[in-house]
Structures are given as structure tokens and as C-alpha cells.
Scaffold this motif. Structure first.
Motif, PDB file in Angstrom:
ATOM      1  N   LEU A  84      -4.704   5.819  -4.766  1.00  0.00           N
ATOM      2  CA  LEU A  84      -3.572   6.691  -4.474  1.00  0.00           C
ATOM      3  C   LEU A  84      -4.065   8.117  -4.319  1.00  0.00           C
ATOM      4  CD1 LEU A  84      -1.012   5.429  -7.172  1.00  0.00           C
ATOM      5  CD2 LEU A  84      -1.104   4.798  -4.753  1.00  0.00           C
ATOM      6  N   ASP A  85      -3.447   8.862  -3.419  1.00  0.00           N
ATOM      7  CA  ASP A  85      -3.833  10.276  -3.302  1.00  0.00           C
ATOM      8  C   ASP A  85      -3.142  11.119  -4.368  1.00  0.00           C
ATOM      9  OD1 ASP A  85      -1.241  10.561  -2.282  1.00  0.00           O
ATOM     10  OD2 ASP A  85      -1.867  11.906  -0.674  1.00  0.00           O
ATOM     11  N   ASP A  86      -2.139  10.547  -5.061  1.00  0.00           N
ATOM     12  CA  ASP A  86      -1.432  11.254  -6.124  1.00  0.00           C
ATOM     13  C   ASP A  86      -1.003  10.241  -7.181  1.00  0.00           C
ATOM     14  OD1 ASP A  86       0.197  12.739  -7.811  1.00  0.00           O
ATOM     15  OD2 ASP A  86       1.425  13.579  -6.188  1.00  0.00           O
ATOM     16  N   ILE A  87      -1.615  10.286  -8.349  1.00  0.00           N
ATOM     17  CA  ILE A  87      -1.320   9.320  -9.413  1.00  0.00           C
ATOM     18  C   ILE A  87       0.124   9.442  -9.886  1.00  0.00           C
ATOM     19  CG2 ILE A  87      -2.028  10.660 -11.431  1.00  0.00           C
ATOM     20  CD1 ILE A  87      -2.961   6.979 -10.728  1.00  0.00           C
ATOM     21  N   ASN A  88       0.783  10.540  -9.580  1.00  0.00           N
ATOM     22  CA  ASN A  88       2.199  10.686  -9.921  1.00  0.00           C
ATOM     23  C   ASN A  88       3.071   9.706  -9.141  1.00  0.00           C
ATOM     24  OD1 ASN A  88       1.982  12.837 -11.855  1.00  0.00           O
ATOM     25  ND2 ASN A  88       1.516  14.179 -10.136  1.00  0.00           N
ATOM     26  N   ASP A  89       2.528   9.105  -8.087  1.00  0.00           N
ATOM     27  CA  ASP A  89       3.241   8.087  -7.314  1.00  0.00           C
ATOM     28  C   ASP A  89       3.117   6.696  -7.938  1.00  0.00           C
ATOM     29  OD1 ASP A  89       4.176   9.821  -5.358  1.00  0.00           O
ATOM     30  OD2 ASP A  89       2.448   9.503  -4.047  1.00  0.00           O
ATOM     31  N   PHE A  90       2.402   6.591  -9.065  1.00  0.00           N
ATOM     32  CA  PHE A  90       2.117   5.297  -9.682  1.00  0.00           C
ATOM     33  C   PHE A  90       3.385   4.478  -9.939  1.00  0.00           C
ATOM     34  CE2 PHE A  90       1.462   2.537 -13.367  1.00  0.00           C
ATOM     35  CZ  PHE A  90       0.366   1.808 -12.957  1.00  0.00           C
TER      36      PHE A  90
END
Length: 131
Positions: A84-90
Motif C-alpha cells: 500500500l502507498d498509505d498504511i492508513n488505507d489498511f
């Protein structure tokens, strides 16, 4: 004897570099290594530019297309790596992932990376073992 076969399907995006969509190894079980799939619509060649859910759905559909081209199915997947380019999208990604892999629950790693090909939000790869 170990047999190795390159897997290719028009139902997943064309490779954008010097790699195969998948490699199938038979010895005597079949082991399929699926290259990282990104959210490209294979029919149009266009990137899916939506949110993480839209991009994850397309990347997973592409991965499933490669599985099916080799004669495998989602339930055969033993290991998945997700970038993922942003772990906040997990959390949002996980909702989509569960729709496809929830019953089979393969081993998995999810990591944040600095940048992905074509500036997408997700790349997903897998290893499947089947008869």
C-alpha cells in the motif's frame, strides 16, 4: 521432473516490465507465483484512479484472472503480499480483501511502500498451491 510454465491471460493487464503475469511450477503439485497486480483495467489498459476500495477490487480481480488462467482458484492461494502507498488505507483495503479471501484466509503480509508503479495505491501478489 520439475515443469515450469509462463502464465499469460488477456483478462489481466499486460506486464509493464520484464516479468510474467505468473509462473506455474509442477513438482508434482502445482505452485503458481503471481506477479504483483495493480489496478489496471485489462480491457482498456486504463488505470483505475478511484479510492483504495476501487483500486483494491481491480487489483484483486486481475490477480484472480491470472489464477484462473493457470487453473487455480482463490481457495488455492497460500500466501499474499500486499503493498500500500498509505498504511492508513489498511482498514478500507481489508474490507475489500475479505470479500475475496475471507473464507480461505491465506497467510499475508501488508506493508506500506514509498511509491508503486504508475503511482497506484496498491499492488498485490500471491502464491497458490494446487493439484
Amino acid at each position: 521432473m520439475i515443469k515450469r510454465e509462463i502464465i499469460y491471460t488477456e483478462k489481466a493487464p499486460q506486464p509493464i516490465g520484464p516479468y510474467s503475469q505468473g509462473i506455474l511450477v509442477e513438482n508434482p503439485s502445482k505452485i503458481l507465483f503471481v506477479s504483483g497486480q495493480i489496478p489496471i483495467n485489462p480491457e482498456t489498459g486504463e488505470l483505475i484512479k478511484g479510492d483504495i476500495k476501487e483500486q483494491a477490487k481491480q487489483a484483486i480481480k486481475n490477480l484472480i484472472a491470472v489464477l484462473e488462467a493457470a487453473g487455480a482458484k482463490v481457495e488455492d492461494v497460500a500466501k499474499v503480499n500486499v503493498y500500500l502507498d498509505d498504511i492508513n488505507d489498511f482498514g478500507e483495503f481489508n474490507k475489500v480483501y475479505e470479500e475475496y479471501f475471507g473464507k480461505s484466509k491465506p497467510a499475508r503480509a501488508v506493508v506500506q511502500v514509498a511509491k508503486l508503479p504508475k503511482n497506484v495505491k496498491i499492488e498485490i501478489e500471491a502464491i497458490a498451491i494446487f493439484e
